[in-house]
Design a protein around this motif. Sequence first.
Motif, PDB file in Angstrom:
ATOM      1  N   PRO A 152       1.732   9.201  10.015  1.00  0.00           N
ATOM      2  CA  PRO A 152       1.690   7.758  10.256  1.00  0.00           C
ATOM      3  C   PRO A 152       1.813   7.455  11.737  1.00  0.00           C
ATOM      4  CG  PRO A 152       3.668   8.381   8.994  1.00  0.00           C
ATOM      5  CD  PRO A 152       2.905   9.627   9.278  1.00  0.00           C
ATOM      6  N   ASN A 153       1.266   6.314  12.146  1.00  0.00           N
ATOM      7  CA  ASN A 153       1.348   5.911  13.551  1.00  0.00           C
ATOM      8  C   ASN A 153       2.682   5.238  13.872  1.00  0.00           C
ATOM      9  OD1 ASN A 153       0.731   3.601  12.010  1.00  0.00           O
ATOM     10  ND2 ASN A 153      -0.254   2.602  13.730  1.00  0.00           N
ATOM     11  N   GLU A 196       4.056  -9.659   0.218  1.00  0.00           N
ATOM     12  CA  GLU A 196       4.276 -10.368   1.482  1.00  0.00           C
ATOM     13  C   GLU A 196       3.122 -10.131   2.453  1.00  0.00           C
ATOM     14  OE1 GLU A 196       8.131  -9.224   2.983  1.00  0.00           O
ATOM     15  OE2 GLU A 196       9.093  -9.666   1.069  1.00  0.00           O
ATOM     16  N   TRP A 197       2.447  -8.998   2.309  1.00  0.00           N
ATOM     17  CA  TRP A 197       1.302  -8.659   3.155  1.00  0.00           C
ATOM     18  C   TRP A 197       0.107  -8.329   2.274  1.00  0.00           C
ATOM     19  CZ3 TRP A 197       3.168  -4.569   7.284  1.00  0.00           C
ATOM     20  CH2 TRP A 197       3.964  -5.203   8.237  1.00  0.00           C
ATOM     21  N   THR A 198      -1.077  -8.614   2.775  1.00  0.00           N
ATOM     22  CA  THR A 198      -2.309  -8.172   2.128  1.00  0.00           C
ATOM     23  C   THR A 198      -2.595  -6.742   2.583  1.00  0.00           C
ATOM     24  OG1 THR A 198      -3.711  -8.886   3.953  1.00  0.00           O
ATOM     25  CG2 THR A 198      -3.237 -10.531   2.216  1.00  0.00           C
ATOM     26  N   PHE A 199      -3.595  -6.108   1.965  1.00  0.00           N
ATOM     27  CA  PHE A 199      -3.986  -4.772   2.409  1.00  0.00           C
ATOM     28  C   PHE A 199      -4.513  -4.823   3.844  1.00  0.00           C
ATOM     29  CE2 PHE A 199      -4.193  -3.774  -2.177  1.00  0.00           C
ATOM     30  CZ  PHE A 199      -3.414  -2.627  -2.172  1.00  0.00           C
ATOM     31  N   VAL A 200      -5.170  -5.906   4.201  1.00  0.00           N
ATOM     32  CA  VAL A 200      -5.678  -6.053   5.576  1.00  0.00           C
ATOM     33  C   VAL A 200      -4.511  -6.069   6.554  1.00  0.00           C
ATOM     34  CG1 VAL A 200      -6.863  -7.601   7.175  1.00  0.00           C
ATOM     35  CG2 VAL A 200      -7.805  -7.210   4.890  1.00  0.00           C
ATOM     36  N   GLU A 201      -3.470  -6.849   6.247  1.00  0.00           N
ATOM     37  CA  GLU A 201      -2.306  -6.910   7.140  1.00  0.00           C
ATOM     38  C   GLU A 201      -1.616  -5.555   7.240  1.00  0.00           C
ATOM     39  OE1 GLU A 201      -0.765 -11.464   6.680  1.00  0.00           O
ATOM     40  OE2 GLU A 201      -0.727 -10.198   4.882  1.00  0.00           O
ATOM     41  N   LEU A 202      -1.504  -4.858   6.109  1.00  0.00           N
ATOM     42  CA  LEU A 202      -0.911  -3.516   6.131  1.00  0.00           C
ATOM     43  C   LEU A 202      -1.743  -2.596   7.022  1.00  0.00           C
ATOM     44  CD1 LEU A 202       1.092  -1.374   5.087  1.00  0.00           C
ATOM     45  CD2 LEU A 202      -0.467  -1.030   3.157  1.00  0.00           C
ATOM     46  N   GLY A 203      -3.068  -2.644   6.863  1.00  0.00           N
ATOM     47  CA  GLY A 203      -3.951  -1.793   7.652  1.00  0.00           C
ATOM     48  C   GLY A 203      -3.923  -2.086   9.140  1.00  0.00           C
ATOM     49  N   GLN A 204      -3.558  -3.299   9.503  1.00  0.00           N
ATOM     50  CA  GLN A 204      -3.461  -3.645  10.922  1.00  0.00           C
ATOM     51  C   GLN A 204      -2.208  -3.055  11.556  1.00  0.00           C
ATOM     52  OE1 GLN A 204      -3.731  -7.904  10.538  1.00  0.00           O
ATOM     53  NE2 GLN A 204      -5.943  -7.903  10.771  1.00  0.00           N
ATOM     54  N   LYS A 205      -1.205  -2.783  10.755  1.00  0.00           N
ATOM     55  CA  LYS A 205       0.075  -2.262  11.266  1.00  0.00           C
ATOM     56  C   LYS A 205       0.232  -0.756  11.066  1.00  0.00           C
ATOM     57  CE  LYS A 205       2.205  -6.258  12.135  1.00  0.00           C
ATOM     58  NZ  LYS A 205       2.804  -6.623  13.379  1.00  0.00           N
ATOM     59  N   PHE A 206      -0.317  -0.241   9.981  1.00  0.00           N
ATOM     60  CA  PHE A 206      -0.068   1.142   9.576  1.00  0.00           C
ATOM     61  C   PHE A 206      -1.379   1.898   9.428  1.00  0.00           C
ATOM     62  CE2 PHE A 206       0.122   3.856   5.689  1.00  0.00           C
ATOM     63  CZ  PHE A 206       0.779   4.917   6.252  1.00  0.00           C
TER      64      PHE A 206
END
Length: 83
Positions: free
Chosen positions: A36-37, A54-64
């Motif tokens: 993981p980054n 609380e987060w969408t998959f897009v939001e998760l993908g932007q962070k992780f």
Amino acid sequence: MPPNLHVWEMFIKPEEIKSLLAKSGFEWKEHRGSEPNVSIPKMLGYLRKRVKGEWTFVELGQKFKLVGSKDMNILYAGYAIKK
């Protein structure tokens, strides 16, 4: 995640797959690990936010993200070529 998605006893270590490939007539080529980054605790927090909605998959993908690593002890990918 569903139960038994990851069963440690079923993990094929890089040395084991290298041997299996050689026995089957394949030449081991580039293999890289992934990690993981972000730190593991932060990653788990991110995943909890996704599970709770609380987060969408897009939001998760932007962070992780998974990034390349030399460590192949948990997750790796690569290829081999038939000799």
